[in-house]
Design a protein around this motif. Structure first.
Motif, PDB file in Angstrom:
ATOM      1  N   GLN A 124       0.819  -1.204   0.000  1.00 46.37           N
ATOM      2  CA  GLN A 124       0.000   0.000   0.000  1.00 46.37           C
ATOM      3  C   GLN A 124       0.861   1.265   0.000  1.00 46.37           C
ATOM      4  N   ASP A 125       2.014   1.204   0.690  1.00 45.61           N
ATOM      5  CA  ASP A 125       2.859   2.388   0.828  1.00 45.61           C
ATOM      6  C   ASP A 125       3.793   2.608  -0.351  1.00 45.61           C
ATOM      7  N   ASN A 126       4.059   1.561  -1.134  1.00 47.03           N
ATOM      8  CA  ASN A 126       5.123   1.655  -2.126  1.00 47.03           C
ATOM      9  C   ASN A 126       4.689   1.375  -3.554  1.00 47.03           C
ATOM     10  N   ILE A 127       3.385   1.242  -3.780  1.00 51.56           N
ATOM     11  CA  ILE A 127       2.873   1.050  -5.141  1.00 51.56           C
ATOM     12  C   ILE A 127       1.835   2.121  -5.420  1.00 51.56           C
ATOM     13  N   ASP A 128       1.917   2.710  -6.583  1.00 54.87           N
ATOM     14  CA  ASP A 128       0.981   3.754  -7.003  1.00 54.87           C
ATOM     15  C   ASP A 128       0.352   3.368  -8.339  1.00 54.87           C
ATOM     16  N   PRO A 129      -1.016   3.337  -8.393  1.00 52.45           N
ATOM     17  CA  PRO A 129      -1.971   3.544  -7.298  1.00 52.45           C
ATOM     18  C   PRO A 129      -1.981   2.355  -6.335  1.00 52.45           C
ATOM     19  N   LYS A 130      -2.568   2.560  -5.166  1.00 53.96           N
ATOM     20  CA  LYS A 130      -2.576   1.510  -4.161  1.00 53.96           C
ATOM     21  C   LYS A 130      -3.370   0.303  -4.656  1.00 53.96           C
ATOM     22  N   PRO A 131      -2.772  -0.888  -4.636  1.00 55.69           N
ATOM     23  CA  PRO A 131      -3.501  -2.084  -5.104  1.00 55.69           C
ATOM     24  C   PRO A 131      -4.515  -2.548  -4.072  1.00 55.69           C
ATOM     25  N   LEU A 132      -5.676  -2.937  -4.548  1.00 53.95           N
ATOM     26  CA  LEU A 132      -6.736  -3.429  -3.671  1.00 53.95           C
ATOM     27  C   LEU A 132      -6.927  -4.931  -3.893  1.00 53.95           C
ATOM     28  N   GLY A 133      -7.356  -5.626  -2.872  1.00 52.25           N
ATOM     29  CA  GLY A 133      -7.721  -7.035  -3.031  1.00 52.25           C
ATOM     30  C   GLY A 133      -6.561  -8.000  -3.088  1.00 52.25           C
ATOM     31  N   VAL A 134      -5.339  -7.566  -2.767  1.00 50.17           N
ATOM     32  CA  VAL A 134      -4.208  -8.492  -2.709  1.00 50.17           C
ATOM     33  C   VAL A 134      -4.307  -9.295  -1.414  1.00 50.17           C
ATOM     34  N   ARG A 135      -4.226 -10.624  -1.526  1.00 46.20           N
ATOM     35  CA  ARG A 135      -4.414 -11.478  -0.354  1.00 46.20           C
ATOM     36  C   ARG A 135      -3.186 -12.357  -0.131  1.00 46.20           C
ATOM     37  N   ALA A 136      -2.746 -12.427   1.104  1.00 46.50           N
ATOM     38  CA  ALA A 136      -1.653 -13.320   1.493  1.00 46.50           C
ATOM     39  C   ALA A 136      -2.254 -14.596   2.057  1.00 46.50           C
ATOM     40  N   GLU A 137      -1.962 -15.724   1.425  1.00 53.91           N
ATOM     41  CA  GLU A 137      -2.475 -17.013   1.865  1.00 53.91           C
ATOM     42  C   GLU A 137      -1.295 -17.912   2.231  1.00 53.91           C
ATOM     43  N   PHE A 138      -1.493 -18.813   3.162  1.00 52.83           N
ATOM     44  CA  PHE A 138      -0.407 -19.639   3.680  1.00 52.83           C
ATOM     45  C   PHE A 138      -0.748 -21.117   3.493  1.00 52.83           C
ATOM     46  N   LEU A 139       0.217 -21.871   2.964  1.00 52.48           N
ATOM     47  CA  LEU A 139       0.076 -23.317   2.811  1.00 52.48           C
ATOM     48  C   LEU A 139       0.999 -23.993   3.826  1.00 52.48           C
ATOM     49  N   GLU A 140       0.403 -24.745   4.739  1.00 55.35           N
ATOM     50  CA  GLU A 140       1.179 -25.423   5.774  1.00 55.35           C
ATOM     51  C   GLU A 140       1.944 -26.602   5.169  1.00 55.35           C
ATOM     52  N   LEU A 141       3.195 -26.811   5.608  1.00 52.91           N
ATOM     53  CA  LEU A 141       4.022 -27.913   5.146  1.00 52.91           C
ATOM     54  C   LEU A 141       4.013 -29.043   6.168  1.00 52.91           C
ATOM     55  N   ASP A 142       4.051 -30.287   5.683  1.00 55.16           N
ATOM     56  CA  ASP A 142       4.041 -31.445   6.583  1.00 55.16           C
ATOM     57  C   ASP A 142       5.265 -31.461   7.479  1.00 55.16           C
ATOM     58  N   THR A 143       6.353 -30.907   6.977  1.00 56.30           N
ATOM     59  CA  THR A 143       7.605 -30.916   7.734  1.00 56.30           C
ATOM     60  C   THR A 143       7.698 -29.761   8.724  1.00 56.30           C
ATOM     61  N   GLY A 144       6.658 -28.912   8.773  1.00 58.58           N
ATOM     62  CA  GLY A 144       6.652 -27.755   9.654  1.00 58.58           C
ATOM     63  C   GLY A 144       6.840 -26.470   8.872  1.00 58.58           C
ATOM     64  N   GLY A 145       6.294 -25.408   9.399  1.00 56.32           N
ATOM     65  CA  GLY A 145       6.383 -24.123   8.709  1.00 56.32           C
ATOM     66  C   GLY A 145       5.343 -24.012   7.605  1.00 56.32           C
ATOM     67  N   PHE A 146       5.554 -23.067   6.723  1.00 57.41           N
ATOM     68  CA  PHE A 146       4.574 -22.803   5.675  1.00 57.41           C
ATOM     69  C   PHE A 146       5.256 -22.117   4.501  1.00 57.41           C
ATOM     70  N   ILE A 147       4.541 -22.065   3.395  1.00 54.85           N
ATOM     71  CA  ILE A 147       4.940 -21.222   2.264  1.00 54.85           C
ATOM     72  C   ILE A 147       3.854 -20.176   2.066  1.00 54.85           C
ATOM     73  N   LEU A 148       4.247 -19.069   1.453  1.00 52.98           N
ATOM     74  CA  LEU A 148       3.338 -17.940   1.247  1.00 52.98           C
ATOM     75  C   LEU A 148       2.900 -17.900  -0.205  1.00 52.98           C
ATOM     76  N   CYS A 149       1.591 -17.773  -0.439  1.00 54.44           N
ATOM     77  CA  CYS A 149       1.048 -17.572  -1.784  1.00 54.44           C
ATOM     78  C   CYS A 149       0.368 -16.210  -1.803  1.00 54.44           C
ATOM     79  N   LEU A 150       0.938 -15.294  -2.543  1.00 53.79           N
ATOM     80  CA  LEU A 150       0.361 -13.964  -2.652  1.00 53.79           C
ATOM     81  C   LEU A 150      -0.570 -13.946  -3.859  1.00 53.79           C
ATOM     82  N   ASP A 151      -1.862 -13.839  -3.591  1.00 54.14           N
ATOM     83  CA  ASP A 151      -2.899 -13.855  -4.625  1.00 54.14           C
ATOM     84  C   ASP A 151      -3.055 -12.441  -5.178  1.00 54.14           C
ATOM     85  N   LEU A 152      -2.766 -12.290  -6.485  1.00 50.85           N
ATOM     86  CA  LEU A 152      -2.822 -10.982  -7.140  1.00 50.85           C
ATOM     87  C   LEU A 152      -3.903 -11.023  -8.217  1.00 50.85           C
TER      88      LEU A 152
END
Length: 359
Positions: free
Chosen positions: A89-117
């Motif tokens: 929001q602070d560094n892109i012009d115009p401000k993007p709307l509807g961007v979603r950060a989603e997380f996929l859990e890993l069997d080995t622990g932790g997660f990966i990030l999927c940024l939905d654009l």
């Protein structure tokens, strides 16, 4: 509207169904603490926003664009989502709307990030840190020179000029036909959607067996659309509990114009200008228009211009507007939706500011 690609899953990433390309990008890690890492991340997002929908997937090592191994991320997911949203929001012009950060859990622990654009229409988007414009082409982010921006995107200057021209043209047409009351204040709305510049768009359908209506679009039976030169129009009593008359026009090329006579009144026995009622009615009117656009699949960005004229033409209202004879946004604005509350409030503040209730 461009079709959103399938959301990534563990299986689709591992199996190779999801590979780097026009709609997907892998990153092994995200370094937002260093300026260069943050700027590179913004470049990736800007490239997707300028080209169409996609996913930026963080926590995946790739080899020739295909999955090699996961690199698990950890930490507070909510805090990470808030930080990513703030950076974008602070560094892109115009401000993007509807961007979603989603997380996929890993069997080995932790997660990966999927940024939905999802598909964004307020293009071109720019990295404010570097001033750069990028476009996703295949699996690459291609820099766009400034002199080529006009060839790729409808220039903001053209959208503004066309919005002003639309208002002037349709105001003149209405006045030449002498179909509206002309002894008081008038509200004028001009809207130019992006679809105006896209060929092959089907024109507005006013309905056949059941005619579409304007006011409270899905509810009332008043205000039926009828054909006119170059489009469809509806005339009806609208603002101020039916005390005013409006003409709403949708062109075959999706240019939209609204003309409202007497958007204000003075309450009998109270001597009070209905400025607060105008705020609510103006918002309702824009939401009705947005419903029609939504129903027809017409999406932003929109060039919009709002003007109230002739504020001192009627002697009953002249006292209420001692500061000016008109109020406007000054110049057209480019917005994703015409019923954005900030847009409604901004124009209302302009109108109130020239009234006796203004500061």
């Amino acid at each position: 509207m461009k079709k959103q690609p399938a959301a990534p899953t563990h299986d689709s990433i591992r199996s190779g169904l999801v590979v780097e390309g026009q709609h997907y990008e892998f990153k092994a890690r995200l370094n937002l603490d260093e300026q260069r890492g943050k700027s590179n991340f913004i470049d990736d997002v800007v490239a997707f926003l300028n080209a169409g929908p996609g996913y930026l997937i963080v926590g995946v090592h790739e080899k020739k664009g295909a999955f090699e191994r996961f690199e698990a991320m950890d930490g507070d997911r909510d805090a990470m989502q808030r930080r990513i949203t703030s950076i974008l929001q602070d560094n892109i012009d115009p401000k993007p709307l509807g961007v979603r950060a989603e997380f996929l859990e890993l069997d080995t622990g932790g997660f990966i990030l999927c940024l939905d654009l999802p598909d964004h229409r307020l293009r071109p988007y720019q990295n404010k840190i570097t001033g750069g414009f990028y476009l996703r082409t295949g699996a690459q982010n291609t820099p766009i020179p400034r002199d080529q921006l006009h060839a790729l995107f409808t220039p903001l200057e053209k959208l503004e000029a066309d919005t002003v021209q639309l208002m002037e043209r349709e105001n003149a047409a209405v006045e030449a036909r002498d179909i509206m009351q002309n002894n008081g204040a008038t509200l004028h709305i001009a809207i130019v959607p992006q679809e105006h510049y896209e060929r092959g768009r089907t024109s507005f359908d006013p309905g056949r067996t059941v005619l579409k209506v304007m006011r409270h679009y899905h509810g009332e039976s008043r205000g039926v659309f009828r054909g006119c030169d170059n489009g469809d129009e509806v005339r009806d009593a609208t603002f101020q509990e039916g005390r005013s008359v409006s003409r709403f026009f949708i062109g075959d090329d999706w240019l939209v114009h609204s003309y409202v006579a007497h958007p204000f009144s003075v309450r009998d026995g109270e001597g009070r200008l209905t400025i607060n009622e105008f705020h609510a009615e103006f918002a309702r009117h824009l939401r009705d228009i947005q419903l029609i656009l939504d129903d027809s699949g017409i999406r932003g960005p929109f060039g919009v211009l709002f003007v109230v004229k002739n504020l001192r033409r009627n002697s009953k209202l002249e006292w209420a507007f001692p500061n000016a004879g008109f109020a406007s946004l000054g110049r057209p604005m480019r917005v994703e939706r015409i019923d954005e509350q900030r847009l409604i409030d901004r124009f209302y503040d302009k109108v109130r500011g020239v009234s006796v209730y203004g500061r």
